[in-house]
Design a protein around this motif. Structure first.
Motif, mmCIF file in Angstrom:
data_model
loop_
_atom_site.group_PDB
_atom_site.id
_atom_site.type_symbol
_atom_site.label_atom_id
_atom_site.label_comp_id
_atom_site.label_asym_id
_atom_site.label_seq_id
_atom_site.Cartn_x
_atom_site.Cartn_y
_atom_site.Cartn_z
ATOM 1 N N MET A 185 -6.490 -16.696 -20.263
ATOM 2 C CA MET A 185 -5.127 -16.992 -19.837
ATOM 3 C C MET A 185 -4.223 -17.269 -21.037
ATOM 4 O O MET A 185 -3.077 -16.809 -21.093
ATOM 5 C CB MET A 185 -5.118 -18.170 -18.868
ATOM 6 N N VAL A 186 -4.740 -18.028 -21.994
ATOM 7 C CA VAL A 186 -3.962 -18.351 -23.181
ATOM 8 C C VAL A 186 -3.660 -17.091 -23.986
ATOM 9 O O VAL A 186 -2.540 -16.901 -24.484
ATOM 10 C CB VAL A 186 -4.710 -19.387 -24.047
ATOM 11 N N LEU A 187 -4.641 -16.195 -24.101
ATOM 12 C CA LEU A 187 -4.414 -14.934 -24.825
ATOM 13 C C LEU A 187 -3.377 -14.079 -24.108
ATOM 14 O O LEU A 187 -2.513 -13.458 -24.746
ATOM 15 C CB LEU A 187 -5.729 -14.168 -24.964
ATOM 16 N N CYS A 188 -3.438 -14.044 -22.788
ATOM 17 C CA CYS A 188 -2.426 -13.306 -22.018
ATOM 18 C C CYS A 188 -1.038 -13.890 -22.270
ATOM 19 O O CYS A 188 -0.070 -13.152 -22.474
ATOM 20 C CB CYS A 188 -2.764 -13.361 -20.527
ATOM 21 N N PHE A 189 -0.955 -15.208 -22.278
ATOM 22 C CA PHE A 189 0.328 -15.866 -22.556
ATOM 23 C C PHE A 189 0.835 -15.485 -23.942
ATOM 24 O O PHE A 189 2.016 -15.170 -24.122
ATOM 25 C CB PHE A 189 0.151 -17.378 -22.445
ATOM 26 N N GLY A 190 -0.058 -15.486 -24.936
ATOM 27 C CA GLY A 190 0.345 -15.110 -26.292
ATOM 28 C C GLY A 190 0.837 -13.678 -26.379
ATOM 29 O O GLY A 190 1.870 -13.407 -27.004
ATOM 30 N N HIS A 191 0.125 -12.747 -25.765
ATOM 31 C CA HIS A 191 0.549 -11.351 -25.799
ATOM 32 C C HIS A 191 1.904 -11.174 -25.107
ATOM 33 O O HIS A 191 2.749 -10.395 -25.562
ATOM 34 C CB HIS A 191 -0.493 -10.476 -25.099
ATOM 35 N N THR A 192 2.093 -11.905 -24.009
ATOM 36 C CA THR A 192 3.366 -11.818 -23.289
ATOM 37 C C THR A 192 4.512 -12.354 -24.149
ATOM 38 O O THR A 192 5.596 -11.763 -24.197
ATOM 39 C CB THR A 192 3.278 -12.604 -21.966
ATOM 40 N N CYS A 193 4.273 -13.467 -24.845
ATOM 41 C CA CYS A 193 5.299 -14.032 -25.732
ATOM 42 C C CYS A 193 5.678 -13.035 -26.829
ATOM 43 O O CYS A 193 6.861 -12.895 -27.177
ATOM 44 C CB CYS A 193 4.810 -15.332 -26.359
ATOM 45 N N THR A 194 4.681 -12.346 -27.374
ATOM 46 C CA THR A 194 4.958 -11.371 -28.430
ATOM 47 C C THR A 194 5.837 -10.244 -27.900
ATOM 48 O O THR A 194 6.804 -9.832 -28.554
ATOM 49 C CB THR A 194 3.646 -10.801 -28.985
ATOM 50 N N ARG A 195 5.519 -9.735 -26.704
ATOM 51 C CA ARG A 195 6.339 -8.662 -26.109
ATOM 52 C C ARG A 195 7.768 -9.143 -25.849
ATOM 53 O O ARG A 195 8.736 -8.429 -26.117
ATOM 54 C CB ARG A 195 5.720 -8.186 -24.799
ATOM 55 N N GLY A 228 2.908 -10.806 -43.767
ATOM 56 C CA GLY A 228 2.367 -12.150 -43.627
ATOM 57 C C GLY A 228 3.260 -13.026 -42.781
ATOM 58 O O GLY A 228 2.793 -13.859 -42.010
ATOM 59 N N TYR A 229 4.563 -12.833 -42.898
ATOM 60 C CA TYR A 229 5.540 -13.657 -42.173
ATOM 61 C C TYR A 229 5.459 -13.424 -40.673
ATOM 62 O O TYR A 229 5.527 -14.353 -39.873
ATOM 63 C CB TYR A 229 6.936 -13.314 -42.692
ATOM 64 N N ILE A 230 5.290 -12.171 -40.265
ATOM 65 C CA ILE A 230 5.309 -11.869 -38.840
ATOM 66 C C ILE A 230 3.923 -11.835 -38.229
ATOM 67 O O ILE A 230 3.773 -11.678 -37.031
ATOM 68 C CB ILE A 230 6.027 -10.524 -38.553
ATOM 69 N N GLY A 231 2.889 -11.935 -39.069
ATOM 70 C CA GLY A 231 1.540 -11.967 -38.531
ATOM 71 C C GLY A 231 1.033 -10.639 -38.028
ATOM 72 O O GLY A 231 0.171 -10.577 -37.159
ATOM 73 N N LEU A 232 1.596 -9.536 -38.538
ATOM 74 C CA LEU A 232 1.167 -8.209 -38.108
ATOM 75 C C LEU A 232 0.729 -7.407 -39.321
ATOM 76 O O LEU A 232 1.380 -6.442 -39.741
ATOM 77 C CB LEU A 232 2.302 -7.487 -37.369
ATOM 78 N N GLY A 233 -0.369 -7.804 -39.910
ATOM 79 C CA GLY A 233 -0.811 -7.186 -41.150
ATOM 80 C C GLY A 233 -1.147 -5.728 -41.040
ATOM 81 O O GLY A 233 -1.146 -5.006 -42.035
ATOM 82 N N ALA A 234 -1.457 -5.229 -39.841
ATOM 83 C CA ALA A 234 -1.863 -3.834 -39.707
ATOM 84 C C ALA A 234 -0.678 -2.882 -39.554
ATOM 85 O O ALA A 234 -0.857 -1.669 -39.512
ATOM 86 C CB ALA A 234 -2.795 -3.677 -38.500
ATOM 87 N N LEU A 235 0.504 -3.425 -39.444
ATOM 88 C CA LEU A 235 1.676 -2.569 -39.212
ATOM 89 C C LEU A 235 2.622 -2.622 -40.395
ATOM 90 O O LEU A 235 2.880 -3.680 -40.946
ATOM 91 C CB LEU A 235 2.418 -3.039 -37.947
ATOM 92 N N ALA A 236 3.161 -1.482 -40.758
ATOM 93 C CA ALA A 236 4.124 -1.414 -41.857
ATOM 94 C C ALA A 236 5.495 -1.095 -41.288
ATOM 95 O O ALA A 236 5.625 -0.193 -40.465
ATOM 96 C CB ALA A 236 3.712 -0.332 -42.854
ATOM 97 N N THR A 255 -7.234 -10.076 -32.019
ATOM 98 C CA THR A 255 -7.221 -8.954 -32.962
ATOM 99 C C THR A 255 -6.613 -9.433 -34.274
ATOM 100 O O THR A 255 -5.846 -10.398 -34.305
ATOM 101 C CB THR A 255 -6.396 -7.762 -32.443
ATOM 102 N N ASP A 256 -6.942 -8.728 -35.346
ATOM 103 C CA ASP A 256 -6.412 -9.113 -36.660
ATOM 104 C C ASP A 256 -4.917 -8.832 -36.780
ATOM 105 O O ASP A 256 -4.233 -9.427 -37.615
ATOM 106 C CB ASP A 256 -7.146 -8.348 -37.766
ATOM 107 N N SER A 257 -4.395 -7.929 -35.954
ATOM 108 C CA SER A 257 -3.004 -7.514 -36.105
ATOM 109 C C SER A 257 -2.021 -8.343 -35.281
ATOM 110 O O SER A 257 -0.810 -8.204 -35.436
ATOM 111 C CB SER A 257 -2.851 -6.037 -35.714
ATOM 112 N N ASP A 258 -2.532 -9.203 -34.406
ATOM 113 C CA ASP A 258 -1.655 -9.986 -33.536
ATOM 114 C C ASP A 258 -1.607 -11.447 -33.979
ATOM 115 O O ASP A 258 -2.588 -11.976 -34.498
ATOM 116 C CB ASP A 258 -2.152 -9.935 -32.087
#
Length: 634
Positions: A242-252, A275-283, A337-340
């Motif tokens: 549930m917490v992970l779902c909440f986190g993914h929803t907040c990101t969207r 590093g600032y946005i926490g999305l290391g896999a995306l450029a 995931t490492d990218s979220d």
């Protein structure tokens, strides 16, 4: 050659899908003359066999139902009752694809038909669905059927449809007695089993949304069973989902703000940006650039945010308020995931964007209250507050920079408590209006008081640009003084001002217990002395007097230093234009003769009680209901 006996019919200009024809037949949208006898005719088994073989057309069914008035629905209740009962049978039979079609059709039908403005909502809705005589039996069967489908449906997509159908009837009938059938049945175990089996946050979201509505249905009028379920639920694996779902929803939801105005600070390198946005896999270079909307268009777009998924914040609040295990997991769960970003990072980031735009609509303001409730619950728990201040929970959070004034950019990770201080400071700065949202400011100041009181009691010193916080609070004092007549017109303003004064007096009398070094403590005194005249005017404007009053602590300190800045220890007048360094020297010297008669109880606060916010929570629940309806239409 003789002409052929075959003739060719002219091609229709528009082909109509068969299912649309069946919808129109069911609800007789083209009957110019009403036939009372025909309204009560049982449609044939062949009609229903065909009806549940065709894939639903959600838009077409909504269009047909939208053409009917509430009186039309009541006039044709025999057919709507048949649809409801036949659909229940198909779901119980659990045969593909009829059960899927039945659930999808029910979702659209319940949302559209039950949302109409009936004269007697509870009675009329029951008439449309079951008829008054059979209501209890049919509705009990319906809820039992949904319960079984959610718990043991043959596939996740089917079970998801059952959840969405339940969400539709809950949202559409929220202001009636309809959800009482759901509270009597208690779907909580089935919903938790469903969450446990899901492998996608998108599938978990409707279940949590539904849980939030069920837990808030008449919660102040009777002992809601879902609220009791939240108290003792300790399955950490499901809570984590549930917490992970909440986190993914907040990101969207946060991405929607950035899509309107990308507020990434300029001049950042690729590494620091990621590093600032926490999305290391995306450029960033891999994303297509989007046109920047005109200012007026941007205002309109921002006013529509956050999206309807934000209704999940209601169930998150209910869990946080009832369940310490949930709170612990909200604070400590890492990303899957490492990218979220982590759920806590995503939540704080979304809150930052919501705070900067809270003033744009009543709906946006209501959800910021909900977010502040969660923050207050977290920071007033000593064990959780300790974790929020711990280096072990450091995280990187992208904070909103879409409107000035900007807080200083801090690269790298910080303890969550420092980020919460930034959120509150930003919220105070960006929602100043003559018609002040006093509820918002009461909550913001309350979170600050709780967090600072914990830091002082535990003697925890966190790295933070404290100077910005004092500047924000004293600017708020100036704002209140300037617009006194507007502020006084709100009866809640006295409570807000009381918290503000307590907060400043507490920082002044206890700053040495939580500020990182003497220079930071000196800066607080410096800013207070700078605001001496404003403080006196503020006191007089709002009739804040009395030697034991926290306001007097501020005035006494400002007066003490004002006299020292006027003349030195030998009584000689000082220059009227002292440098900042000279003022700092006087402040240090003044400690020797300063006596702060601290009032008792400056760090006292009442533990969060949702009964104190009954009116707000009812408004929030209604906003979530409307968002659930929007979600069902997507």
């Amino acid at each position: 050659m003789e002409p052929s006996p075959l003739t060719q019919d002219s091609r229709p200009e528009v082909f109509q899908a068969k299912i649309i024809h069946l919808y129109e037949t069911l609800f007789k949208v083209h009957n110019d003359v009403a036939d009372d006898d025909d309204d009560h005719v049982e449609l044939s088994d062949g009609f229903w066999q065909e009806f549940f073989l065709h894939r639903p057309d959600a838009a077409g069914l909504r269009r047909v139902l939208a053409s009917l008035t509430p009186d039309d629905m009541l006039h044709q209740q025999a057919h709507s009752q048949q649809l409801f009962s036949r659909a229940i049978v198909r779901v119980k039979q659990a045969t593909a694809p009829a059960d899927e079609i039945a659930l999808e059709t029910l979702t659209v039908f319940l949302d559209a038909a039950l949302s109409k403005k009936y004269t007697n909502p509870s009675a009329d809705i029951i008439a449309v669905l079951t008829g008054l005589h059979d209501a209890d039996a049919v509705m009990a069967e319906f809820v039992a059927t949904l319960d079984a489908a959610i718990r043991n449906g043959r596939s996740i997509p089917l079970r998801l449809r059952a959840v969405r159908a339940t969400l539709a009837i809950t949202a559409a009938g929220f202001q009636t007695a309809l959800p009482s059938y759901l509270t009597h049945r208690d779907l909580f175990p089935s919903l938790m089993k469903y969450v446990q089996d899901c492998d996608s946050s998108a599938h978990v979201l409707p279940a949590l949304f539904l849980l939030g509505l069920l837990a808030n249905y008449n919660k102040f009028e009777f002992q809601n069973p879902y609220r009791l379920r939240l108290d003792d639920f300790v399955n950490e694996a499901i809570i984590r989902d549930m917490v992970l779902c909440f986190g993914h929803t907040c990101t969207r939801l946060r991405h929607a703000y950035i899509a309107i105005q990308d507020d990434m600070p300029e001049g950042w390198t690729l590494g620091s940006t990621l590093g600032y946005i926490g999305l290391g896999a995306l450029a960033p270079s891999s994303r297509p650039s989007t046109p920047v909307p005109a200012p007026e268009e941007a205002k309109s777009l921002f006013a529509a945010l956050p999206g309807p998924d934000v209704g999940i914040l209601l169930s998150t609040y209910d869990f946080a308020n009832a369940n310490k295990v949930f709170c612990f997991n909200l604070v400590t769960t890492a990303s899957d995931t490492d990218s979220d970003p982590s759920p806590l990072s995503a939540y704080l980031s979304l809150t930052s964007y919501m705070f900067q735009h809270a003033h744009r609509s009543t709906r946006a303001a209501l959800y910021t209250y909900l977010s502040l409730f969660v923050l207050q619950i977290l920071v007033e728990d000593p064990l959780l507050a300790k974790r929020l201040c711990s280096d072990e929970t450091k995280l990187s959070v992208r904070l909103c920079r879409q409107r000035q004034p900007y807080l200083p950019i801090v690269r790298g990770e910080r303890v969550p408590a420092a980020i919460i201080l930034d959120l509150i400071s930003d919220g105070i700065s960006h929602n100043l209006r003559r018609r002040l949202d006093v509820d918002f400011y009461v909550l913001c100041l309350g979170v600050l008081l709780r967090l600072l009181s914990f830091l002082a009691r535990a003697k925890v010193r966190i790295a933070y640009h404290w100077s910005e916080l004092w500047r924000t609070l004293l600017s708020f004092v100036r704002f209140l003084t300037t617009y006194e007549s507007d502020i006084k017109s709100n009866y809640k303003s006295a409570g807000m001002i009381s918290i503000l004064v307590k907060l400043l007096a507490f920082a002044l009398s206890n700053g040495e217990n939580f500020l990182p070094d003497p220079a930071s403590y000196d800066d607080l005194f410096y800013k207070l002395v700078e605001s001496g005249d404003t403080l006196i005017k503020f006191r007089d404007t709002f009739s804040l007097s009395g030697q034991a009053d926290p306001m007097q602590i501020l005035i006494n300190v400002a007066s003490h230093y004002h006299s020292l800045l006027q003349s030195d220890e030998k009584g000689k007048s000082r220059s009227k234009h002292l440098s900042p360094q000279a003022v700092s020297t006087v402040i240090k010297q003044g400690y020797e003769t300063l006596s702060i008669d601290a009032s008792e109880g400056l760090d006292r606060w009442e533990k969060f009680r949702e009964a104190d916010f009954k009116t707000l929570l009812k408004k929030i629940a209604r906003a979530a209901v409307e968002d659930a309806k929007t979600l069902n239409e997507s």
